[in-house]
Design a protein around this motif. Structure first.
Motif, PDB file in Angstrom:
ATOM      1  N   ALA A   5       0.189  -1.239  -0.219  1.00 14.73           N
ATOM      2  CA  ALA A   5      -0.151   0.205   0.599  1.00 14.73           C
ATOM      3  C   ALA A   5       0.888   1.226  -0.093  1.00 14.73           C
ATOM      4  CB  ALA A   5      -0.950   0.250   1.367  1.00 14.73           C
ATOM      5  N   PRO A   6       1.742   1.445   1.123  1.00 10.78           N
ATOM      6  CA  PRO A   6       2.367   2.650   0.399  1.00 10.78           C
ATOM      7  C   PRO A   6       3.214   3.168  -0.600  1.00 10.78           C
ATOM      8  CG  PRO A   6       3.424   1.523   3.259  1.00 10.78           C
ATOM      9  CD  PRO A   6       2.226   0.416   2.156  1.00 10.78           C
ATOM     10  N   TYR A   7       3.730   1.500  -1.164  1.00 14.87           N
ATOM     11  CA  TYR A   7       4.233   1.773  -2.464  1.00 14.87           C
ATOM     12  C   TYR A   7       3.147   2.460  -3.781  1.00 14.87           C
ATOM     13  CZ  TYR A   7       8.537  -0.822  -0.271  1.00 14.87           C
ATOM     14  OH  TYR A   7       8.734  -0.846   0.387  1.00 14.87           O
ATOM     15  N   ILE A   8       2.225   2.064  -3.229  1.00 17.46           N
ATOM     16  CA  ILE A   8       0.992   2.793  -4.182  1.00 17.46           C
ATOM     17  C   ILE A   8       0.717   4.582  -3.740  1.00 17.46           C
ATOM     18  CG2 ILE A   8      -0.833   2.597  -4.875  1.00 17.46           C
ATOM     19  CD1 ILE A   8      -0.114  -0.700  -4.943  1.00 17.46           C
ATOM     20  N   THR A   9      -0.005   4.463  -2.680  1.00 16.51           N
ATOM     21  CA  THR A   9      -0.251   5.633  -2.369  1.00 16.51           C
ATOM     22  C   THR A   9       0.609   6.538  -2.158  1.00 16.51           C
ATOM     23  OG1 THR A   9      -0.116   5.293  -0.146  1.00 16.51           O
ATOM     24  CG2 THR A   9      -2.161   4.386  -1.002  1.00 16.51           C
ATOM     25  N   PHE A  10       2.396   6.446  -1.964  1.00 16.55           N
ATOM     26  CA  PHE A  10       2.695   7.543  -2.210  1.00 16.55           C
ATOM     27  C   PHE A  10       2.838   8.697  -2.830  1.00 16.55           C
ATOM     28  CE2 PHE A  10       7.484   9.398  -2.039  1.00 16.55           C
ATOM     29  CZ  PHE A  10       6.984  10.119  -1.679  1.00 16.55           C
ATOM     30  N   PRO A  11       2.919   7.781  -4.060  1.00 13.00           N
ATOM     31  CA  PRO A  11       2.942   8.603  -6.016  1.00 13.00           C
ATOM     32  C   PRO A  11       2.119   8.563  -6.049  1.00 13.00           C
ATOM     33  CG  PRO A  11       3.897   5.613  -6.031  1.00 13.00           C
ATOM     34  CD  PRO A  11       3.278   5.885  -4.018  1.00 13.00           C
ATOM     35  N   VAL A  12       0.953   8.754  -5.861  1.00  8.24           N
ATOM     36  CA  VAL A  12      -0.469   8.750  -6.445  1.00  8.24           C
ATOM     37  C   VAL A  12      -0.807  10.337  -5.548  1.00  8.24           C
ATOM     38  CG1 VAL A  12      -3.080   8.576  -5.808  1.00  8.24           C
ATOM     39  CG2 VAL A  12      -1.624   6.543  -6.267  1.00  8.24           C
ATOM     40  N   ALA A  13       0.202  10.041  -4.335  1.00 12.55           N
ATOM     41  CA  ALA A  13      -0.565  11.342  -3.352  1.00 12.55           C
ATOM     42  C   ALA A  13       0.199  12.621  -3.372  1.00 12.55           C
ATOM     43  CB  ALA A  13       0.169  10.925  -1.728  1.00 12.55           C
ATOM     44  N   LEU A  14       1.835  11.959  -4.122  1.00 15.48           N
ATOM     45  CA  LEU A  14       2.814  12.818  -4.655  1.00 15.48           C
ATOM     46  C   LEU A  14       2.061  13.580  -6.269  1.00 15.48           C
ATOM     47  CD1 LEU A  14       5.793  13.788  -3.847  1.00 15.48           C
ATOM     48  CD2 LEU A  14       6.499  12.177  -5.394  1.00 15.48           C
ATOM     49  N   VAL A  16      -0.702  14.147  -7.238  1.00 16.04           N
ATOM     50  CA  VAL A  16      -2.317  14.364  -6.656  1.00 16.04           C
ATOM     51  C   VAL A  16      -1.424  15.881  -6.083  1.00 16.04           C
ATOM     52  CG1 VAL A  16      -4.615  15.061  -5.063  1.00 16.04           C
ATOM     53  CG2 VAL A  16      -4.370  12.895  -6.331  1.00 16.04           C
ATOM     54  N   GLY A  17      -0.981  15.773  -5.140  1.00 14.61           N
ATOM     55  CA  GLY A  17      -0.468  17.312  -3.738  1.00 14.61           C
ATOM     56  C   GLY A  17       0.022  18.254  -5.068  1.00 14.61           C
ATOM     57  N   ALA A  18       1.126  17.852  -5.907  1.00 11.68           N
ATOM     58  CA  ALA A  18       1.623  18.216  -6.544  1.00 11.68           C
ATOM     59  C   ALA A  18       0.274  19.104  -7.993  1.00 11.68           C
ATOM     60  CB  ALA A  18       2.648  17.925  -7.827  1.00 11.68           C
ATOM     61  N   VAL A  19       0.112  18.304  -8.875  1.00  5.67           N
ATOM     62  CA  VAL A  19      -1.127  19.004  -8.726  1.00  5.67           C
ATOM     63  C   VAL A  19      -2.029  19.757  -8.714  1.00  5.67           C
ATOM     64  CG1 VAL A  19      -3.240  18.424 -10.885  1.00  5.67           C
ATOM     65  CG2 VAL A  19      -1.393  17.076 -11.171  1.00  5.67           C
ATOM     66  N   GLY A  20      -2.427  19.455  -7.432  1.00  2.00           N
ATOM     67  CA  GLY A  20      -3.303  20.689  -6.666  1.00  2.00           C
ATOM     68  C   GLY A  20      -2.774  22.021  -6.295  1.00  2.00           C
ATOM     69  N   TYR A  21      -1.266  22.030  -5.501  1.00  2.00           N
ATOM     70  CA  TYR A  21      -0.241  23.235  -5.639  1.00  2.00           C
ATOM     71  C   TYR A  21      -0.528  24.463  -6.909  1.00  2.00           C
ATOM     72  CZ  TYR A  21       3.470  26.148  -5.335  1.00  2.00           C
ATOM     73  OH  TYR A  21       4.593  27.101  -4.532  1.00  2.00           O
ATOM     74  N   HIS A  22      -0.263  23.034  -8.406  1.00  2.00           N
ATOM     75  CA  HIS A  22      -0.332  23.984  -9.469  1.00  2.00           C
ATOM     76  C   HIS A  22      -1.269  24.856 -10.158  1.00  2.00           C
ATOM     77  CE1 HIS A  22       4.443  23.881  -9.656  1.00  2.00           C
ATOM     78  NE2 HIS A  22       4.237  22.323  -9.831  1.00  2.00           N
ATOM     79  N   LEU A  23      -2.660  23.704  -9.904  1.00  2.00           N
ATOM     80  CA  LEU A  23      -3.797  24.115  -9.728  1.00  2.00           C
ATOM     81  C   LEU A  23      -3.806  25.447  -9.468  1.00  2.00           C
ATOM     82  CD1 LEU A  23      -6.611  24.090 -11.748  1.00  2.00           C
ATOM     83  CD2 LEU A  23      -6.970  22.490  -9.465  1.00  2.00           C
TER      84      LEU A  23
END
Length: 82
Positions: A5-14, A16-23
């Motif tokens: 789970a950490p190997y899948i959720t960390f890249p997804v969260a990264l 989503v966070g980058a897209v949200g920050y730039h948006l």
């Protein structure tokens, strides 16, 4: 599945966070906000405006300033001498 789970959720969260920050930056950024003065600059301008109307040679003496200094913190519990 729980071990991966950490190997899948960390890249997804990264992502989503980058897209949200730039948006958020793109939506909130306006040309006016880029040219606004900083708080430090506004404060310095205000202080200069206050000094414009005053005579710089008329200042309090050191004796007058020392009259209003607070007593030392270590002397608060000692009895007052009269």
């Amino acid at each position: 599945m729980r071990t991966y789970a950490p190997y899948i959720t960390f890249p997804v969260a990264l992502v989503v966070g980058a897209v949200g920050y730039h948006l958020e930056w793109f939506l909130s950024e306006t040309p006016k906000s880029r040219e606004e003065k900083s708080i430090f600059e506004l404060r310095e301008e205000r202080k200069l405006q206050e000094q414009m109307g005053k005579d710089g040679t008329q200042v309090l003496s050191l004796k007058d300033k020392l009259e209003f200094t607070p007593k030392a913190a270590l002397n608060k519990n000692r009895p007052e001498e009269s």
